[in-house]
Design a protein around this motif. Structure first.
Motif, PDB file in Angstrom:
ATOM      1  N   PRO A   1     107.292  81.134  -6.874  1.00 35.44           N
ATOM      2  CA  PRO A   1     106.688  79.808  -6.540  1.00 35.44           C
ATOM      3  C   PRO A   1     106.941  79.246  -5.403  1.00 35.44           C
ATOM      4  N   PHE A   2     106.262  78.362  -4.976  1.00 37.56           N
ATOM      5  CA  PHE A   2     106.477  77.596  -3.659  1.00 37.56           C
ATOM      6  C   PHE A   2     107.770  76.631  -3.896  1.00 37.56           C
ATOM      7  N   GLN A   3     108.727  76.759  -2.968  1.00 41.61           N
ATOM      8  CA  GLN A   3     110.030  75.642  -2.665  1.00 41.61           C
ATOM      9  C   GLN A   3     110.402  75.425  -4.260  1.00 41.61           C
ATOM     10  N   THR A   4     110.222  74.482  -4.680  1.00 40.91           N
ATOM     11  CA  THR A   4     111.082  73.906  -5.883  1.00 40.91           C
ATOM     12  C   THR A   4     109.940  73.873  -7.132  1.00 40.91           C
ATOM     13  N   ALA A   5     108.751  74.461  -6.868  1.00 46.64           N
ATOM     14  CA  ALA A   5     107.689  74.331  -7.873  1.00 46.64           C
ATOM     15  C   ALA A   5     107.953  75.091  -9.018  1.00 46.64           C
ATOM     16  N   SER A   6     107.464  74.872 -10.093  1.00 43.61           N
ATOM     17  CA  SER A   6     107.811  75.572 -11.483  1.00 43.61           C
ATOM     18  C   SER A   6     107.274  76.954 -11.387  1.00 43.61           C
ATOM     19  N   ARG A   7     107.944  77.790 -11.891  1.00 48.77           N
ATOM     20  CA  ARG A   7     107.400  79.172 -12.075  1.00 48.77           C
ATOM     21  C   ARG A   7     106.229  79.380 -13.147  1.00 48.77           C
ATOM     22  N   LEU A   8     106.455  78.366 -14.375  1.00 46.81           N
ATOM     23  CA  LEU A   8     105.486  78.616 -15.328  1.00 46.81           C
ATOM     24  C   LEU A   8     104.961  77.269 -15.752  1.00 46.81           C
ATOM     25  N   ASP A   9     103.573  77.123 -15.862  1.00 48.57           N
ATOM     26  CA  ASP A   9     102.910  75.998 -16.226  1.00 48.57           C
ATOM     27  C   ASP A   9     101.630  76.264 -17.226  1.00 48.57           C
ATOM     28  N   TYR A  10     101.502  75.606 -18.228  1.00 46.81           N
ATOM     29  CA  TYR A  10     100.539  75.759 -19.318  1.00 46.81           C
ATOM     30  C   TYR A  10     100.045  74.608 -19.846  1.00 46.81           C
ATOM     31  N   VAL A  11      98.781  74.592 -20.523  1.00 49.30           N
ATOM     32  CA  VAL A  11      98.267  73.315 -20.959  1.00 49.30           C
ATOM     33  C   VAL A  11      97.481  73.824 -22.209  1.00 49.30           C
ATOM     34  N   TRP A  12      97.642  73.216 -23.417  1.00 51.54           N
ATOM     35  CA  TRP A  12      97.137  73.203 -24.650  1.00 51.54           C
ATOM     36  C   TRP A  12      95.924  72.038 -24.942  1.00 51.54           C
ATOM     37  N   GLN A  13      94.662  72.382 -24.784  1.00 51.00           N
ATOM     38  CA  GLN A  13      93.875  71.397 -24.922  1.00 51.00           C
ATOM     39  C   GLN A  13      92.908  71.539 -26.326  1.00 51.00           C
ATOM     40  N   THR A  14      92.745  70.435 -26.785  1.00 55.21           N
ATOM     41  CA  THR A  14      92.003  70.385 -28.092  1.00 55.21           C
ATOM     42  C   THR A  14      90.581  69.448 -27.828  1.00 55.21           C
ATOM     43  N   THR A  15      89.433  69.849 -27.920  1.00 55.82           N
ATOM     44  CA  THR A  15      88.326  69.028 -27.314  1.00 55.82           C
ATOM     45  C   THR A  15      87.202  69.344 -28.624  1.00 55.82           C
ATOM     46  N   PHE A  16      86.124  68.417 -28.331  1.00 55.97           N
ATOM     47  CA  PHE A  16      84.913  68.461 -29.187  1.00 55.97           C
ATOM     48  C   PHE A  16      83.853  68.549 -28.174  1.00 55.97           C
ATOM     49  N   GLY A  17      82.758  69.482 -28.608  1.00 61.96           N
ATOM     50  CA  GLY A  17      81.878  69.787 -27.546  1.00 61.96           C
ATOM     51  C   GLY A  17      80.682  70.306 -28.245  1.00 61.96           C
ATOM     52  N   TRP A  18      79.523  70.517 -27.200  1.00 59.24           N
ATOM     53  CA  TRP A  18      78.156  70.782 -27.799  1.00 59.24           C
ATOM     54  C   TRP A  18      77.757  72.162 -26.940  1.00 59.24           C
ATOM     55  N   SER A  19      77.156  73.082 -27.424  1.00 57.79           N
ATOM     56  CA  SER A  19      76.676  74.144 -26.717  1.00 57.79           C
ATOM     57  C   SER A  19      75.022  74.169 -26.780  1.00 57.79           C
ATOM     58  N   TRP A  20      74.548  74.704 -25.849  1.00 60.02           N
ATOM     59  CA  TRP A  20      73.105  75.048 -25.531  1.00 60.02           C
ATOM     60  C   TRP A  20      72.752  76.367 -25.086  1.00 60.02           C
TER      61      TRP A  20
END
Length: 311
Positions: free
Chosen positions: A292-311
């Motif tokens: 990674p760049f300088q002091t940046a984290s080697r690992l990043d993650y996000v867990w998303q829960t969403t409500f949606g609509w498809s077409w």
């Protein structure tokens, strides 16, 4: 159908083991499991994909029960078992009939420190006789009093050219910005080819790979990074588990011009279908960089829960 009932209407599509028919006597489209179909008769034009990796553009009919005859636009004919047909899409309508799209939203508000989190996910796709185009956009913003905002976004634009025998070529452009990794923008341009290793009306599994050119801008620095990379990927889609579907993929980028550098992008999406084309989706997106760049984290993650609509 196998229960001896008949439906008269417009065949819109068949994918992921479900046939969609629009009728004049119902406000909602009928959705029927493909393995419940005995025969089909239509004068419309369709894109058809079979389990032996061949794609057709033409008309369909059933000369016998549980069979489907495909008459291509060049006049060639081929007969398949109904269960050997993996995909049907009506194409003799306009531009909008070849589109599919979905959009998701999620919002969290906490009184403590006035914390707010907004997450959005969206996608759009278009399919033609030998091509498909797909785009996706995801964003996460978290803000609270006395703490710097957390902002993360990623997306991609993919064009695929379908060949015979389940082979394909593709061009793909990905971007990522992420405060956790001090990344103002990563733009990755990819070219490659791949093959479906397995395709049925319940799942597909494909592998692909190629070369990429990676450009990166980092926070608070005038210095940019540019590198050449190889890449390999695998994607699995399970879509015949009741109302649940699962999509997971992994991309591995070993650098060619930066010694020993390896990046990994991973995604897992679990979707539960609701009535009227609404759905609930939860998913993990993970980004790893062993340099990674300088002091940046080697690992990043996000867990998303969403409500949606498809077409």
């Amino acid at each position: 159908m196998k229960n001896t009932h008949y439906l008269l209407g417009e065949i819109k599509s068949m994918e992921k083991g479900v046939l969609v028919i629009k009728t004049a006597y119902s406000k909602e489209d009928f959705r029927i499991k493909w393995n419940e179909i005995r025969a089909i008769y239509s004068e419309s034009l369709f894109l058809i994909s079979t389990n032996d990796g061949i794609r057709y553009y033409g008309k369909i009919s059933s000369p016998e029960t549980a069979q489907l005859k495909i008459t291509s636009s060049q006049g060639d004919e081929a007969i398949y078992s109904v269960n050997d047909i993996l995909y049907i899409k009506s194409v003799d309508k306009g531009f909008l009939d070849r589109l599919n799209a979905g959009i998701d939203f999620g919002f969290t508000f906490t009184r403590a420190r006035n914390q707010r989190q907004l997450t959005t996910r969206s996608r759009i796709g278009y399919i033609a006789e030998h091509w498909s185009f797909d785009a996706a956009f995801n964003k996460l913003v978290t803000s609270q009093n006395e703490i710097e905002d957390i902002v993360r976004g990623d997306g991609n634009l993919t064009a695929i050219h379908f060949l015979q025998k389940d082979w394909f070529t593709l061009a793909r452009m990905e971007y990522l910005y992420n405060t956790e990794q001090l990344l103002d923008l990563r733009l990755n341009t990819m070219l490659g080819a791949g093959k479906f290793l397995s395709r049925t009306n319940a799942h597909y599994w494909r592998v692909f790979g190629g070369m990429a050119f990676n450009q990166e801008n980092f926070s608070g620095e005038n210095m940019d990074r540019q590198s050449a990379e190889a890449w390999v990927a695998s994607e699995l889609n399970l879509f015949d588990v009741g109302d649940i579907s699962l999509l997971t993929n992994i991309f591995v980028f070993p650098s060619i011009t930066e010694k020993d550098r390896v990046r990994i992008d991973y995604r897992l999406d679990l979707k539960y279908d609701l009535p009227l084309d609404f759905y609930i989706k939860t998913g993990l997106t993970l980004n790893f960089d062993n340099q990674p760049f300088q002091t940046a984290s080697r690992l990043d993650y996000v867990w998303q829960t969403t409500f949606g609509w498809s077409w």
